[in-house]
Design a protein around this motif. Structure first.
Motif, PDB file in Angstrom:
ATOM      1  N   GLY A  56       0.533  -1.239  -0.153  1.00 13.19           N
ATOM      2  CA  GLY A  56      -0.122  -0.081   0.174  1.00 13.19           C
ATOM      3  C   GLY A  56       0.891   0.956   0.273  1.00 13.19           C
ATOM      4  N   HIS A  57       2.105   0.814  -0.188  1.00 15.88           N
ATOM      5  CA  HIS A  57       2.749   1.843  -0.127  1.00 15.88           C
ATOM      6  C   HIS A  57       3.552   2.533  -1.816  1.00 15.88           C
ATOM      7  N   SER A  58       3.452   4.055  -2.100  1.00 14.22           N
ATOM      8  CA  SER A  58       4.376   4.276  -3.291  1.00 14.22           C
ATOM      9  C   SER A  58       5.432   4.199  -3.232  1.00 14.22           C
ATOM     10  N   SER A  63      -3.034  -3.516 -10.716  1.00 14.32           N
ATOM     11  CA  SER A  63      -3.070  -2.940 -11.161  1.00 14.32           C
ATOM     12  C   SER A  63      -1.365  -2.361 -12.782  1.00 14.32           C
ATOM     13  N   MET A  64      -2.710  -1.931 -13.770  1.00 11.50           N
ATOM     14  CA  MET A  64      -1.231  -1.960 -14.868  1.00 11.50           C
ATOM     15  C   MET A  64      -1.907  -0.712 -15.317  1.00 11.50           C
ATOM     16  N   ASP A  65      -2.852   0.024 -14.800  1.00  8.61           N
ATOM     17  CA  ASP A  65      -2.622   1.757 -15.269  1.00  8.61           C
ATOM     18  C   ASP A  65      -1.650   2.649 -15.208  1.00  8.61           C
ATOM     19  N   TRP A  66      -0.799   2.945 -15.690  1.00  9.80           N
ATOM     20  CA  TRP A  66       0.017   3.798 -15.872  1.00  9.80           C
ATOM     21  C   TRP A  66      -0.002   4.989 -14.761  1.00  9.80           C
ATOM     22  N   LYS A  67      -1.369   5.320 -14.171  1.00  9.31           N
ATOM     23  CA  LYS A  67      -1.959   6.651 -12.857  1.00  9.31           C
ATOM     24  C   LYS A  67      -1.075   6.263 -11.775  1.00  9.31           C
ATOM     25  N   ASP A  68      -1.532   4.879 -11.548  1.00 14.84           N
ATOM     26  CA  ASP A  68      -1.342   4.132  -9.772  1.00 14.84           C
ATOM     27  C   ASP A  68       0.679   3.907 -10.086  1.00 14.84           C
ATOM     28  N   HIS A  72      15.146   5.122 -16.379  1.00 18.67           N
ATOM     29  CA  HIS A  72      15.049   3.119 -16.899  1.00 18.67           C
ATOM     30  C   HIS A  72      13.485   2.972 -17.246  1.00 18.67           C
ATOM     31  N   ARG A  73      13.121   2.270 -18.572  1.00 19.88           N
ATOM     32  CA  ARG A  73      11.851   1.725 -19.595  1.00 19.88           C
ATOM     33  C   ARG A  73      10.939   1.338 -18.728  1.00 19.88           C
ATOM     34  N   PHE A  74       9.867   1.901 -18.180  1.00 20.23           N
ATOM     35  CA  PHE A  74       8.947   1.516 -17.149  1.00 20.23           C
ATOM     36  C   PHE A  74       8.729   1.716 -15.545  1.00 20.23           C
ATOM     37  N   TYR A  75       9.666   2.584 -15.645  1.00 23.52           N
ATOM     38  CA  TYR A  75       9.686   3.291 -14.240  1.00 23.52           C
ATOM     39  C   TYR A  75       9.217   4.574 -14.464  1.00 23.52           C
ATOM     40  N   GLY A  76       9.259   4.976 -13.817  1.00 22.60           N
ATOM     41  CA  GLY A  76       8.919   6.866 -13.143  1.00 22.60           C
ATOM     42  C   GLY A  76       8.661   7.553 -14.517  1.00 22.60           C
ATOM     43  N   LYS A  77       8.295   8.215 -15.861  1.00 21.58           N
ATOM     44  CA  LYS A  77       7.138   8.171 -16.746  1.00 21.58           C
ATOM     45  C   LYS A  77       7.775   7.754 -18.036  1.00 21.58           C
ATOM     46  N   SER A  78       8.997   6.991 -17.723  1.00 19.66           N
ATOM     47  CA  SER A  78       9.400   6.498 -19.163  1.00 19.66           C
ATOM     48  C   SER A  78       8.603   5.465 -19.185  1.00 19.66           C
ATOM     49  N   GLU A  82       1.172   1.579 -24.136  1.00 13.04           N
ATOM     50  CA  GLU A  82       0.087   1.873 -23.156  1.00 13.04           C
ATOM     51  C   GLU A  82      -0.399   1.592 -21.623  1.00 13.04           C
ATOM     52  N   ASP A  83       0.695   0.530 -21.780  1.00  8.79           N
ATOM     53  CA  ASP A  83       0.206  -0.167 -19.747  1.00  8.79           C
ATOM     54  C   ASP A  83       0.689  -1.030 -19.982  1.00  8.79           C
ATOM     55  N   ALA A  84       0.735  -1.733 -18.723  1.00  9.76           N
ATOM     56  CA  ALA A  84       1.897  -2.729 -17.484  1.00  9.76           C
ATOM     57  C   ALA A  84       1.510  -3.517 -17.704  1.00  9.76           C
ATOM     58  N   SER A  85       0.741  -3.901 -18.907  1.00 10.60           N
ATOM     59  CA  SER A  85       0.092  -5.815 -18.894  1.00 10.60           C
ATOM     60  C   SER A  85       1.498  -6.443 -18.669  1.00 10.60           C
ATOM     61  N   VAL A  86       1.050  -7.684 -18.639  1.00  8.31           N
ATOM     62  CA  VAL A  86       1.532  -8.887 -19.599  1.00  8.31           C
ATOM     63  C   VAL A  86       2.837  -8.903 -20.818  1.00  8.31           C
ATOM     64  N   GLU A  87       1.668  -8.542 -21.469  1.00  7.63           N
ATOM     65  CA  GLU A  87       2.145  -8.607 -22.728  1.00  7.63           C
ATOM     66  C   GLU A  87       2.803  -7.637 -23.013  1.00  7.63           C
TER      67      GLU A  87
END
Length: 487
Positions: free
Chosen positions: A24-26, A342-347, A114-120, A124-129
């Motif tokens: 539960g910690h950002s 959660s796969m949404d970048w907003k999270d 690094h890719r897939f972290y921060g704003k990089s 479109e989302d962080a799905s397993v695919e």
């Protein structure tokens, strides 16, 4: 920026380092207060290749980077800081060790996230695919592509590159030198886990040793606390006591083995985080609780006036909840998994991204399987492997995780990697040194082992309380870099 430049590649991981975040910690950190008159560099964007290993896939995405050329002079080096398993923090561009190197060497600072972290966000989302495009191999290829592009963009035609990284990016620094020696002429790998390993049970053994530097009775008290908690688990009345004393957000169900394992893991993590980052001067990044040290833990655990050991353990937990401004501890396994799903970048998906890398490349699971540690045996390695399946799907079995670990060690060589002009720096307090290089591989790949220091201590701003060995290590690294640049 024309002329002959020497380029330094500095890889900086998030201050969380490698490991598990509190449920539960950002993972986001509040920006620290800046010195008067100092401003953060503006974010810039680089067009990066999505899949470096599929020549027919021409898709691209925007990767974030920063630049600070305040101290740059013609013919000076360029220090390129690369983000790790968290958002790239431009604070590293205006303070800490990289800035001191830039001052000493009249250098320019660049930072790549690094890719897939921060704003990089490559997808479109962080799905397993989509997470299939997240790997250390792709990250290294990002570095190579960025390096070549910056040569042209900044007018760099002949230059030398030195990679510097702390934590996971420390591993990347060494591997970048290994895999792209034509692009990088040396590397500084700080607190870098070089060996991928499923069951990192040695982690808690180092935590035990680090606590023992204050007194073995500290470990004894923690061991008794876990024993008392185990006894309380045997009856429902005990569950209620644990729920109240440890300020759980919901009542503990002692029959739910995953909840029990998650709770014990989180309580152990309270101590792990303090040990891993002991006295590391992270206050410059706005991190809370940097004044809570190993001595703080042991002072609480040895204080008999507080009550029995498990009450003292609860006191420590309450202290950390208060520091983090959290009312309660969400111990449920379901809540943790839901957050990671959660796969949404907003999270906050940084934890999901790192969990994916552990499930597909590294393992690194800090289990309670060793008998040589005081934290009980409630969270075995199977508990972490199960998370891979529960978060990413049924095909993420132990065999898949083991296959990924084997592949990583085959790609990079584990502790038997063959490199030159790489220095490996580790602290004795830091549990991650157990997977790193702590003795010289060769005269051209030396190791610096610093007693009394924790994770990435050499990377942080200097402090009057820094031990002499740490001060000497900083000078030694700078001298090595200067020597490499002359070769």
């Amino acid at each position: 920026m024309k002329g002959v430049l020497m380029v330094f590649l500095v890889m900086v991981g998030s201050t969380l380092g490698i490991g598990r975040t509190r449920s539960g910690h950002s993972t986001a950190l509040r920006p620290p207060p800046l010195p008067e008159g100092v401003h953060l560099p503006q974010e810039k964007w680089f067009t990066q290749t999505l899949d470096h290993f599929s020549p027919t896939d021409i898709r691209t995405w925007q990767q974030r980077y920063f630049i600070n050329d305040t101290f740059y002079k013609p013919q000076g080096p360029v220090l390129l800081l690369i983000g790790g398993e968290g958002p790239a923090n431009p604070e590293w561009m205006v303070t800490a060790m990289p800035l001191e190197y830039a001052k000493n060497l009249s250098g320019c600072l660049l930072q790549l996230e690094h890719r897939f972290y921060g704003k990089s966000h490559p997808t479109e989302d962080a799905s397993v695919e989509n997470l299939a495009y997240l790997s250390s191999e792709q990250a290294l290829a990002d570095l190579a592509t960025f390096t070549e592009a910056m040569k042209k963009h900044l007018g760099l035609t002949t230059n030398k590159w030195i990679a510097i990284g702390g934590s996971y990016p420390g591993s990347l620094a060494a591997w970048y030198r290994l895999k792209y020696p034509h692009l990088v002429d040396g590397a500084v790998a700080v607190s870098a886990p070089i060996l991928a390993q499923l069951n990192f049970k040695e982690y808690l053994e180092v935590v035990r040793d680090s606590l023992a530097t204050v007194g073995e009775d500290c470990n004894v008290a923690i061991s008794i606390a876990h024993h008392e908690l185990h006894i309380l688990l045997q009856q429902e009345s005990g569950w209620n006591i644990i729920s109240k004393q440890f300020r759980l957000c919901s009542p503990l169900d002692g029959h739910n083995k995953k909840d029990v394992a998650n709770l014990f893991s989180m309580l152990t993590e309270n101590v792990e985080d303090i040990v891993q980052y002991n006295r590391d001067n992270r206050a410059f990044e706005g991190v809370k609780g940097t004044n809570i040290t190993i001595e703080t833990v042991c002072e609480i655990m040895r204080n008999k006036t507080l009550g029995s050991p498990y009450i003292r353990y609860a006191t420590l937990n309450s202290l950390l909840l208060d520091v983090e401004e959290e009312k309660c501890l969400d111990h449920t396994y379901r809540s943790m998994v839901k957050e990671m799903q959660s796969m949404d970048w907003k999270d906050s998906v940084g934890g999901r991204s790192w969990m994916y890398q552990t499930c597909t490349e590294f393992g690194f699971y800090q289990s309670s399987d060793s008998r040589q540690q005081p934290f009980g045996n409630e969270f075995p390695v199977e508990f972490f492997v199960q998370q891979c399946q529960d978060i990413f799907g049924p095909r993420f079995t132990e065999n898949l995780v083991l296959s990924g670990i084997k592949r990583t060690n085959t790609l990079y060589g584990g502790r038997d990697l063959k490199v030159t002009r790489v220095v490996f720096i580790n602290g004795a307090i830091d549990p991650w040194h157990a997977l790193g290089i702590t003795t010289d591989l060769s005269t051209s790949a030396p190791a610096i082992y610093i007693n009394g220091t924790a994770h990435c201590a050499i990377m942080y701003p200097a402090s009057p309380s820094d031990p002499q060995q740490l001060l000497q290590a900083r000078k030694q690294v700078l001298k090595l870099i200067q020597q490499w640049l002359q070769q």
